[in-house]
Scaffold this motif. Structure first.
Motif, mmCIF file in Angstrom:
data_model
loop_
_atom_site.group_PDB
_atom_site.id
_atom_site.type_symbol
_atom_site.label_atom_id
_atom_site.label_comp_id
_atom_site.label_asym_id
_atom_site.label_seq_id
_atom_site.Cartn_x
_atom_site.Cartn_y
_atom_site.Cartn_z
ATOM 1 N N ALA C 11 0.829 -1.214 0.000
ATOM 2 C CA ALA C 11 0.000 0.000 0.000
ATOM 3 C C ALA C 11 0.865 1.268 0.000
ATOM 4 O O ALA C 11 0.577 2.228 -0.721
ATOM 5 N N GLY C 12 1.932 1.255 0.794
ATOM 6 C CA GLY C 12 2.798 2.433 0.885
ATOM 7 C C GLY C 12 3.471 2.755 -0.432
ATOM 8 O O GLY C 12 3.554 3.916 -0.840
ATOM 9 N N ILE C 15 0.952 4.332 -2.769
ATOM 10 C CA ILE C 15 0.693 5.736 -2.418
ATOM 11 C C ILE C 15 1.853 6.610 -2.883
ATOM 12 O O ILE C 15 1.666 7.682 -3.459
ATOM 13 N N THR C 19 2.020 9.878 -5.906
ATOM 14 C CA THR C 19 2.322 11.288 -5.638
ATOM 15 C C THR C 19 3.700 11.691 -6.132
ATOM 16 O O THR C 19 3.994 12.881 -6.223
ATOM 17 N N SER C 30 -7.124 6.723 0.957
ATOM 18 C CA SER C 30 -6.953 5.301 0.688
ATOM 19 C C SER C 30 -7.817 4.468 1.608
ATOM 20 O O SER C 30 -8.156 4.869 2.722
ATOM 21 N N LEU C 32 -7.828 0.361 2.813
ATOM 22 C CA LEU C 32 -7.180 -0.940 2.775
ATOM 23 C C LEU C 32 -8.078 -1.927 3.519
ATOM 24 O O LEU C 32 -8.428 -1.697 4.673
#
Lengths: 160, 83, 160, 83
Positions: C11-12, C15, C19, C30, C32
């Protein structure tokens, strides 16, 4: 938990820490706010944004906001990180994370936290553009966004 | 009494923090503002339009009608723009 | 963008990719979703959850859901990752990311996407517990959550 | 015509996918279901309660009244539980 800091943060690492080794969290909602260059054709570009804050009161207000979210929604965990100091366009400003067994609780509490934070946390932005500096004015839209939480959201959850 | 100024209130007053000893008839935030305005043209300018001034007493938001006492920390600032 | 996969995701990293190198995004929201063990005292613990899906239709439905979100909100970017296969408690199932210059657009579109996905994406969960296996039944609560998007949200944004 | 079954409809019919050639009077999804039910007890059981059966024709959700033709892909499954 709340953190007020000058340093950058790692949103992914924070999300991972939130869920690591746990099997009781079904949903993690997050909001990441970044310095945005609102450059429109012909307008002066943003060089940097400086966030001033009121040390002491910031921590107190953020803690209060977190406590309010925990009172309203069944959230397992909650993290607010807010930076201060001089930031460039594209840099991270704020992270809000909420974890819950319920999807709606995570999403709603995350939206609530960022809306309330915007109207209550004592931060002020100063923009540096190619044309000079100015203090950013508060948007009445932010107040409107925060006000929508003044209704019966909490009651809905406290029944369930 | 400790008085703090943030953002453009700091710029206009020219001071971020000052310790003041207002007279006994300064009982509320509103009284304090009137008294502070007499400290100089910067202070007067900072408080010229109270519609855009917010106040915190001991780090909690307060109304202009709130009482203040010598041990208080009183902060003045514009509407916040964090997040 | 949509991704339907058996493998885990980060997920990180997603993200960060969203950006990276951009200065026009002010907000990333977000969601999850994780495999949650709803174990209550005395009930059999969850061993694993297997997600079956309808290859082809899944991709089509997720693409339609993304297109609908882009039609309703001014979002700069959008990512949906949904896993299938056998997952253990605590494992990641789904990630929804939305990016916008507007905070409310990012938050609302993210909530919309997960609500619609829950009622439209052709996935079915089979639970393995210590007491045996069973197909998870759909919750009418999910339909209710999805239905709230049938009102005038789009109009509000198309005016702005 | 290709017919697919997912989740417990697959378990009950005992088949994930089958190619069938229904007669010409099978015009709608509802007709197809009635015809499929005669393929055996597993199929009959799978379609016993249509309140919990959803259908997609060519990978889009469809009503039981929707027309079907020999080239279609028709899928039957319970309400979805993803996310």
């Amino acid at each position: 938990m709340i953190r007020v800091q000058g340093e950058d943060f790692d949103a992914g690492a924070e999300i991972a820490r939130f869920t690591s080794g746990r099997t009781d969290i079904g949903a993690v909602a997050s909001f990441l706010g970044l310095v945005r260059d609102e450059r429109s054709p012909g307008s002066p570009g943003l060089v940097a944004m400086t966030l001033e804050h009121y040390p002491g009161m910031t921590e107190r207000q953020l803690s209060d906001i977190e406590a309010e979210a925990r009172r309203r929604w069944p959230i397992e965990d909650c993290l607010i990180i807010h930076r201060h100091g001089r930031l460039r366009p594209g840099e991270r400003i704020v992270l809000v994370l909420t974890a819950s067994s319920h999807r709606a609780a995570a999403l709603e509490s995350c939206a609530f936290l960022i809306d309330w934070l915007k109207t209550r946390a004592p931060f002020w932005k100063r923009e540096e553009t190619e044309a000079g500096e100015r203090w950013v004015e508060a948007k009445s839209l932010d107040d409107t966004a925060a006000e929508r939480w003044n209704d019966g959201v909490a009651e809905r959850w406290n029944d369930g | 009494m400790k008085v703090l100024y943030f953002a453009w209130l700091r710029t206009r007053t020219g001071v971020g923090e000052e310790t003041v000893s207002p007279p006994a008839d300064v009982r509320t935030v509103a009284d304090l503002i009137e008294w502070l305005k007499r400290r100089g043209p910067g202070h007067a300018e900072a408080f010229a339009d109270l519609a855009v001034v917010r106040v915190a007493v001991n780090q909690d938001y307060a109304a202009f009608s709130e009482r203040v006492s010598p041990d208080d920390e009183v902060a003045f600032f514009p509407p916040v723009t964090g997040g």
